[in-house]
Design an enzyme around this catalytic site. Structure first.
Site, PDB file in Angstrom:
ATOM      1  CG  HIS A 103      -1.908   0.989   1.398  1.00 25.94           C
ATOM      2  ND1 HIS A 103      -1.636   2.278   1.766  1.00 25.94           N
ATOM      3  CD2 HIS A 103      -3.251   0.911   1.229  1.00 25.94           C
ATOM      4  CE1 HIS A 103      -2.779   2.961   1.818  1.00 25.94           C
ATOM      5  NE2 HIS A 103      -3.772   2.157   1.490  1.00 25.94           N
TER       6      HIS A 103
ATOM      7  CG  ASP B  23       0.654  -2.186   6.209  1.00 25.21           C
ATOM      8  OD1 ASP B  23      -0.253  -2.205   7.068  1.00 25.21           O
ATOM      9  OD2 ASP B  23       0.511  -1.680   5.077  1.00 25.21           O
TER      10      ASP B  23
ATOM     11  CD  GLN C 163      -6.865  -4.135   4.307  1.00 22.80           C
ATOM     12  OE1 GLN C 163      -7.858  -4.831   4.514  1.00 22.80           O
ATOM     13  NE2 GLN C 163      -6.959  -2.859   3.973  1.00 22.80           N
TER      14      GLN C 163
ATOM     15  CE  LYS D 185      -7.068   0.074   6.448  1.00 25.39           C
ATOM     16  NZ  LYS D 185      -7.877   0.775   5.461  1.00 25.39           N
TER      17      LYS D 185
ATOM     18  CB  CYS E 163      -3.545   3.361  -1.468  1.00 32.45           C
ATOM     19  SG  CYS E 163      -4.536   4.799  -1.115  1.00 32.45           S
TER      20      CYS E 163
END
Lengths: 408, 151
Positions: free
Chosen positions: A121, A201, A204, A227, A365
């Site tokens: 991303h 990261d 998600q 999220k 993104c």
């Protein structure tokens, strides 16, 4: 498929009609909806305890401070961090990744390598481009395999790329476009073998299944509250204590200093060192409530639900004429990304909206990956605890109508 | 299908989307400008051959939704032979159409875009090609073979 009979009742927003149709929210990859328990925690805080933290000696300030620090401990437990001090509250994933990228850049030199991947991303890409520019380090990418990126990361290439010059390896845990879970523990182990600092990261993945930072063996891990059923404006940078203590602060000001005189200032230890100014107190408290909510549902069960819906969606979408599906055919996590050569994603999303469906259309993104795959934009349906198999029927029927309209 | 959606995706728009006019690079162009919409990734390049102050020929290239592609295609049919001042006036009228839904009588096919005004998020799609064309008109003469900076 694990189902929680009452789960949809926990989310007030889902019970509305959009353009005359029941809302089918398939955009949790962008932001998840909030259960009543999280909303109630925010209301309770603002109605009863609102005050600034770490400053006041009055009752409200102490209550707010206790709640804020309890939220930190709750998040540490959610991640299985070694101690609460390893949890830094930020504004979100992007803020967390900028903090760690700028901090690590201070130790980088020309000749050093920052390694990331082709599936990142922008939030885990642009900060490293900036870090490379600022330090003179070289940025390299682990390639993604397959015409539709179905092969995931090229792990054979990783062996060549992971040289002793690699000082940082930053990668996504779960791709927001491919629905593919990277073998994070293995990647961290291989990076550690060459002495690289690992940055994961987890935007998600964190609310979508079990996550144990000690088992992953990562140095840093970033995610957002919103999220995972929490509020917007709150995020976390997890840092292993030994790494966090060596990271320089980014923003400076009140709340992060041990002492200040006219000549200079001395920093507090982590995590306060990274939390200049009034932190997102309500956000942290809401995030802790989200941790409670997700743990009560069961994170293994959430992961299975995600996978079952994504698999079902992939299988139902695959027969649509002219569809191109990104990512692996099996083993995918809670999202599907797809494109049609003759019908643009924005037209698909506009038609779906008319049917009450919330989809995401665009480059997500992920511009460099889209360009590599020869795509300008795709449509994404992403799933969470409140989605059902029946909603995938609504999606497929809507897409069929759209294709018929444009193709005649 | 709702009335708003039918209004948005008029037959004229679908036709230009399926069979875009004046699409591709114009070998004789002496002006080029590139437009993109960073929020959605839509791209549009407009190529002009200016003869004095008059647009002798023009074409467009790019990728995007039906609205942006049809709008750019239709625009190329409207701008041919126009002066800079006429092109700017036409854009002003087009902008009014897509933001208010009101269509002045004398404007022909551009009125097909009136339905855009009920979808504010799509106004940028409809105006992307026009922005590129106006930039090309304002810009320095450039050889048409120049690689576009963001490609």
């Amino acid at each position: 498929m694990p189902t929680w009979p009452d789960v949809r009742a926990d989310f007030p927003i889902l019970h509305q009609r959009v353009h005359g149709h029941p809302l089918v929210y398939l955009d949790s990859g962008a932001t998840a909806q909030k259960p009543r328990a999280v909303i109630a925690a925010l209301v309770r805080y603002y109605e009863q305890d609102n005050s600034n933290v770490h400053r006041g000696l009055h009752a409200l300030s102490m209550r707010a401070t206790d709640a804020y620090e309890a939220a930190r401990a709750r998040v540490a437990q959610f991640l299985h961090a070694a101690e609460p001090a390893e949890v830094v509250f930020t504004r979100g994933t992007t803020d967390s990744l900028n903090l760690v990228a700028r901090g690590l850049a201070a130790d980088l030199r020309p000749g050093d390598v920052i390694l990331t991947t082709e599936m990142e991303h922008h939030s885990n890409l642009v900060p490293w481009q900036q870090a490379a520019q600022a330090s003179g380090a070289t940025l390299r990418y682990v390639p993604v395999l397959g015409a539709n990126a179905e092969g995931g990361l090229d792990l054979a290439a990783l062996d060549q790329l992971l040289t002793p010059q690699v000082k940082v390896f930053a990668f996504t845990h779960l791709s927001n476009t491919l629905g593919l879970l990277n073998p994070a523990a293995d990647l961290c182990r291989r990076a550690r073998a060459v002495g690289a600092v690992t940055v994961v990261d987890a935007a998600q993945s964190v609310g979508h299944g079990p996550l144990d930072v000690q088992a992953l063996g990562c140095d840093f891990l970033a995610f957002s509250g919103h999220k995972m059923c929490g509020p917007t404006g709150i995020g976390v940078l997890y840092g292993r204590r030994a790494r966090l203590d060596r990271l320089p602060p980014d923003a400076t000001g009140g709340g992060m200093v041990a002492s200040v005189d006219y000549e200079g200032a001395r920093w507090k230890p982590a995590p306060e060192r990274f939390e200049a100014g009034t932190p997102p107190i309500a956000g942290a408290i809401g995030l802790a409530a989200a941790c409670d909510y997700l743990d009560a549902l069961g994170r293994e069960a959430i992961a299975r639900h995600d996978q079952d819906l994504a698999q079902l969606a992939y299988e139902r979408l695959a027969p649509l004429p002219g569809i191109r599906l990104l990512g692996p055919a099996t083993g995918r996590r809670g999202l599907v990304c797809f494109a049609f050569a003759d019908v643009h994603a924005h037209d698909v999303v506009t038609f779906a909206d008319e049917d009450g469906l919330a989809l995401r259309g665009g480059h997500h993104c992920n511009q460099p990956l889209m360009r590599k795959l020869g795509l300008a934009s795709t449509t994404r349906a992403s799933f969470y605890v409140y989605n059902t198999a029946a909603e995938i029927d609504v999606l497929v029927a809507s897409l069929q109508r759209t294709l018929k309209f444009f193709r005649g | 299908m709702s009335a708003d959606l039918t209004e948005l995706y008029q037959q004229v728009i679908l036709d230009h989307n399926r069979r875009p006019r004046n699409r591709g690079r114009l070998p004789t162009a002496n002006r080029v400008a590139h437009g993109d919409n960073p929020s959605c990734g839509d791209q549009c390049s407009v190529y002009l051959r200016l003869d004095g102050d008059r647009i002798a020929e023009l074409s467009f290239d790019g990728s995007g939704c039906a609205i942006s592609q049809a709008s750019a295609s239709l625009m190329t049919t409207q701008l041919k032979g126009k002066t800079t001042a006429q092109a700017e006036e036409l854009y002003r009228q087009f902008h009014d159409i897509v933001t208010t839904g009101q269509t002045p009588g004398e404007i022909s096919d551009l009125a097909a875009f009136a339905g855009v005004h009920t979808f504010p998020a799509r106004i940028k799609c409809a105006t992307l090609g026009w922005h590129a064309a106006l930039n090309a008109l304002k810009g320095d003469a450039a050889p048409a073979t120049t690689e576009l900076p963001s490609d």
